[in-house]
Design a protein around this motif. Sequence first.
Motif, mmCIF file in Angstrom:
data_model
loop_
_atom_site.group_PDB
_atom_site.id
_atom_site.type_symbol
_atom_site.label_atom_id
_atom_site.label_comp_id
_atom_site.label_asym_id
_atom_site.label_seq_id
_atom_site.Cartn_x
_atom_site.Cartn_y
_atom_site.Cartn_z
ATOM 1 N N ALA A 31 0.761 -1.161 0.167
ATOM 2 C CA ALA A 31 -0.032 0.050 -0.038
ATOM 3 C C ALA A 31 0.886 1.350 -0.165
ATOM 4 C CB ALA A 31 -0.997 0.202 1.241
ATOM 5 N N VAL A 32 1.912 1.418 0.802
ATOM 6 C CA VAL A 32 2.620 2.386 0.875
ATOM 7 C C VAL A 32 3.461 2.695 -0.306
ATOM 8 C CG1 VAL A 32 4.749 3.418 2.177
ATOM 9 C CG2 VAL A 32 3.111 2.403 3.384
ATOM 10 N N ILE A 33 4.246 1.541 -0.946
ATOM 11 C CA ILE A 33 4.735 1.663 -2.306
ATOM 12 C C ILE A 33 3.894 2.071 -3.389
ATOM 13 C CG2 ILE A 33 6.066 0.433 -3.990
ATOM 14 C CD1 ILE A 33 7.287 -1.296 -1.657
ATOM 15 N N ALA A 34 2.402 1.554 -3.442
ATOM 16 C CA ALA A 34 1.903 1.916 -4.463
ATOM 17 C C ALA A 34 1.395 3.284 -4.414
ATOM 18 C CB ALA A 34 0.471 1.059 -4.430
ATOM 19 N N GLY A 35 1.159 3.849 -3.414
ATOM 20 C CA GLY A 35 0.824 5.057 -2.845
ATOM 21 C C GLY A 35 1.993 6.200 -3.452
ATOM 22 N N GLY A 36 3.065 5.813 -2.804
ATOM 23 C CA GLY A 36 4.317 6.577 -3.647
ATOM 24 C C GLY A 36 4.402 6.558 -4.823
ATOM 25 N N VAL A 37 4.091 5.321 -5.711
ATOM 26 C CA VAL A 37 4.222 5.446 -7.150
ATOM 27 C C VAL A 37 3.079 6.260 -7.782
ATOM 28 C CG1 VAL A 37 4.269 3.841 -9.185
ATOM 29 C CG2 VAL A 37 5.430 2.926 -7.362
ATOM 30 N N GLY A 38 1.803 6.025 -7.178
ATOM 31 C CA GLY A 38 0.648 6.803 -7.566
ATOM 32 C C GLY A 38 1.239 8.486 -7.429
ATOM 33 N N PHE A 39 1.415 9.020 -6.379
ATOM 34 C CA PHE A 39 1.940 10.208 -5.972
ATOM 35 C C PHE A 39 2.824 10.859 -7.117
ATOM 36 C CE2 PHE A 39 4.489 13.577 -4.178
ATOM 37 C CZ PHE A 39 3.774 14.543 -3.808
ATOM 38 N N VAL A 40 3.988 9.857 -7.397
ATOM 39 C CA VAL A 40 5.026 10.331 -8.465
ATOM 40 C C VAL A 40 4.299 10.584 -9.720
ATOM 41 C CG1 VAL A 40 7.381 9.673 -9.147
ATOM 42 C CG2 VAL A 40 6.931 9.548 -6.861
ATOM 43 N N ALA A 41 3.702 9.537 -10.091
ATOM 44 C CA ALA A 41 3.131 9.416 -11.448
ATOM 45 C C ALA A 41 2.022 10.642 -11.535
ATOM 46 C CB ALA A 41 2.349 8.197 -11.714
ATOM 47 N N GLY A 42 1.340 10.702 -10.700
ATOM 48 C CA GLY A 42 0.495 12.355 -10.567
ATOM 49 C C GLY A 42 1.113 13.334 -10.708
ATOM 50 N N ARG A 43 2.312 13.579 -10.054
ATOM 51 C CA ARG A 43 3.134 14.637 -10.168
ATOM 52 C C ARG A 43 3.769 14.741 -11.609
ATOM 53 N NH1 ARG A 43 2.356 18.956 -7.011
ATOM 54 N NH2 ARG A 43 4.676 19.226 -7.216
ATOM 55 N N LEU A 44 4.344 13.771 -12.177
ATOM 56 C CA LEU A 44 4.732 13.618 -13.487
ATOM 57 C C LEU A 44 3.937 14.034 -14.530
ATOM 58 C CD1 LEU A 44 7.197 10.765 -13.260
ATOM 59 C CD2 LEU A 44 7.823 13.261 -13.065
ATOM 60 N N THR A 45 2.517 13.576 -14.515
ATOM 61 C CA THR A 45 1.673 13.906 -15.337
ATOM 62 C C THR A 45 0.605 14.985 -15.298
ATOM 63 O OG1 THR A 45 -0.078 12.338 -14.242
ATOM 64 C CG2 THR A 45 1.313 11.171 -15.938
ATOM 65 N N ALA A 46 0.587 15.788 -14.259
ATOM 66 C CA ALA A 46 0.322 17.131 -13.940
ATOM 67 C C ALA A 46 0.740 18.154 -14.752
ATOM 68 C CB ALA A 46 -0.004 17.293 -12.426
ATOM 69 N N GLY A 47 -0.125 18.981 -15.096
ATOM 70 C CA GLY A 47 0.648 20.249 -15.796
ATOM 71 C C GLY A 47 1.295 20.942 -14.795
ATOM 72 N N ASN A 48 1.653 22.355 -15.380
ATOM 73 C CA ASN A 48 2.517 23.087 -14.523
ATOM 74 C C ASN A 48 1.665 24.170 -13.596
ATOM 75 O OD1 ASN A 48 1.721 24.646 -16.761
ATOM 76 N ND2 ASN A 48 3.969 24.858 -17.444
ATOM 77 N N GLY A 49 0.286 24.095 -13.969
ATOM 78 C CA GLY A 49 -0.669 24.900 -13.264
ATOM 79 C C GLY A 49 -0.620 26.366 -13.760
ATOM 80 N N SER A 50 0.023 26.770 -14.902
ATOM 81 C CA SER A 50 0.030 28.085 -15.151
ATOM 82 C C SER A 50 -0.696 28.458 -16.558
ATOM 83 C CB SER A 50 1.643 28.423 -15.818
ATOM 84 O OG SER A 50 1.951 27.452 -16.707
#
Length: 52
Positions: A31-50
């Motif tokens: 669960a912790v590893i999957a959460g970490g991977v999901g967080f990193v993947a979300g950060r990488l695929t998210a836009g820069n917000g500008s």
Amino acid sequence: MTLLVLAIGVGIWLNNTAWRHRRLMWQMQAAVIAGGVGFVAGRLTAGNGSDE
């Protein structure tokens, strides 16, 4: 990296606490590893917000 160290630490603690909790140990680590991977993947695929 911090989450991985935390998962390993929790796993060692649970292993030392009681061997019968080994299934819970692996579930928590997964669960912790999957959460970490999901967080990193979300950060990488998210836009820069500008877009504003």
